[in-house]
Design a protein around this motif. Structure first.
Motif, PDB file in Angstrom:
ATOM      1  N   CYS A  57       0.682   2.177   7.865  1.00  0.00           N
ATOM      2  CA  CYS A  57       0.978   1.365   6.679  1.00  0.00           C
ATOM      3  C   CYS A  57       1.650   2.200   5.599  1.00  0.00           C
ATOM      4  O   CYS A  57       2.615   1.758   4.975  1.00  0.00           O
ATOM      5  CB  CYS A  57      -0.302   0.745   6.129  1.00  0.00           C
ATOM      6  N   VAL A  97       5.241   1.559   3.718  1.00  0.00           N
ATOM      7  CA  VAL A  97       5.258   1.228   2.296  1.00  0.00           C
ATOM      8  C   VAL A  97       5.786   2.385   1.453  1.00  0.00           C
ATOM      9  O   VAL A  97       6.643   2.183   0.583  1.00  0.00           O
ATOM     10  CB  VAL A  97       3.849   0.803   1.822  1.00  0.00           C
ATOM     11  N   LYS A 114       2.658  -5.927  10.863  1.00  0.00           N
ATOM     12  CA  LYS A 114       2.973  -6.688   9.645  1.00  0.00           C
ATOM     13  C   LYS A 114       1.695  -7.160   8.962  1.00  0.00           C
ATOM     14  O   LYS A 114       1.581  -7.123   7.734  1.00  0.00           O
ATOM     15  CB  LYS A 114       3.853  -7.888   9.975  1.00  0.00           C
ATOM     16  N   TYR A 115       0.736  -7.616   9.765  1.00  0.00           N
ATOM     17  CA  TYR A 115      -0.549  -8.052   9.230  1.00  0.00           C
ATOM     18  C   TYR A 115      -1.250  -6.910   8.499  1.00  0.00           C
ATOM     19  O   TYR A 115      -1.748  -7.075   7.382  1.00  0.00           O
ATOM     20  CB  TYR A 115      -1.428  -8.587  10.362  1.00  0.00           C
ATOM     21  N   ILE A 117       0.094  -4.240   7.195  1.00  0.00           N
ATOM     22  CA  ILE A 117       0.848  -3.845   6.001  1.00  0.00           C
ATOM     23  C   ILE A 117       0.585  -4.814   4.853  1.00  0.00           C
ATOM     24  O   ILE A 117       0.396  -4.393   3.707  1.00  0.00           O
ATOM     25  CB  ILE A 117       2.342  -3.727   6.332  1.00  0.00           C
ATOM     26  N   ASN A 118       0.551  -6.110   5.142  1.00  0.00           N
ATOM     27  CA  ASN A 118       0.234  -7.079   4.093  1.00  0.00           C
ATOM     28  C   ASN A 118      -1.185  -6.876   3.580  1.00  0.00           C
ATOM     29  O   ASN A 118      -1.447  -7.001   2.374  1.00  0.00           O
ATOM     30  CB  ASN A 118       0.416  -8.510   4.605  1.00  0.00           C
ATOM     31  N   TYR A 130      -2.752  -4.018   3.540  1.00  0.00           N
ATOM     32  CA  TYR A 130      -2.677  -2.783   2.748  1.00  0.00           C
ATOM     33  C   TYR A 130      -2.101  -3.063   1.356  1.00  0.00           C
ATOM     34  O   TYR A 130      -2.606  -2.564   0.365  1.00  0.00           O
ATOM     35  CB  TYR A 130      -1.821  -1.759   3.486  1.00  0.00           C
ATOM     36  N   LYS A 131      -1.049  -3.876   1.311  1.00  0.00           N
ATOM     37  CA  LYS A 131      -0.422  -4.189   0.024  1.00  0.00           C
ATOM     38  C   LYS A 131      -1.363  -4.983  -0.876  1.00  0.00           C
ATOM     39  O   LYS A 131      -1.342  -4.818  -2.093  1.00  0.00           O
ATOM     40  CB  LYS A 131       0.861  -4.985   0.240  1.00  0.00           C
ATOM     41  N   LYS A 132      -2.174  -5.840  -0.292  1.00  0.00           N
ATOM     42  CA  LYS A 132      -3.058  -6.690  -1.077  1.00  0.00           C
ATOM     43  C   LYS A 132      -4.292  -5.951  -1.572  1.00  0.00           C
ATOM     44  O   LYS A 132      -4.696  -6.105  -2.718  1.00  0.00           O
ATOM     45  CB  LYS A 132      -3.479  -7.906  -0.253  1.00  0.00           C
TER      46      LYS A 132
END
Length: 52
Positions: A12, A16, A38-39, A41-42, A44-46
């Protein structure tokens, strides 16, 4: 092939922070599923790296 949480966190952060492409990260980690990547990474971003 099972990945540890540390390896998932590293993937991740590579995307990012280091702006590596998803396909490049997938190939480096034994053709890891891009949909799952992708799941993660999202996620991680959240929530950040504390959940890993």
């Amino acid at each position: 092939m099972r990945l540890t949480l540390e390896e998932k966190l590293k993937m991740c952060e590579e995307h990012v922070l280091n702006k590596k492409s998803l396909s490049h990260i997938s190939e480096d980690n034994g053709n890891y599923n891009i949909g799952n990547l992708k799941y993660l990474i999202n996620f991680y971003k959240k929530f950040g790296k504390d959940v890993f």
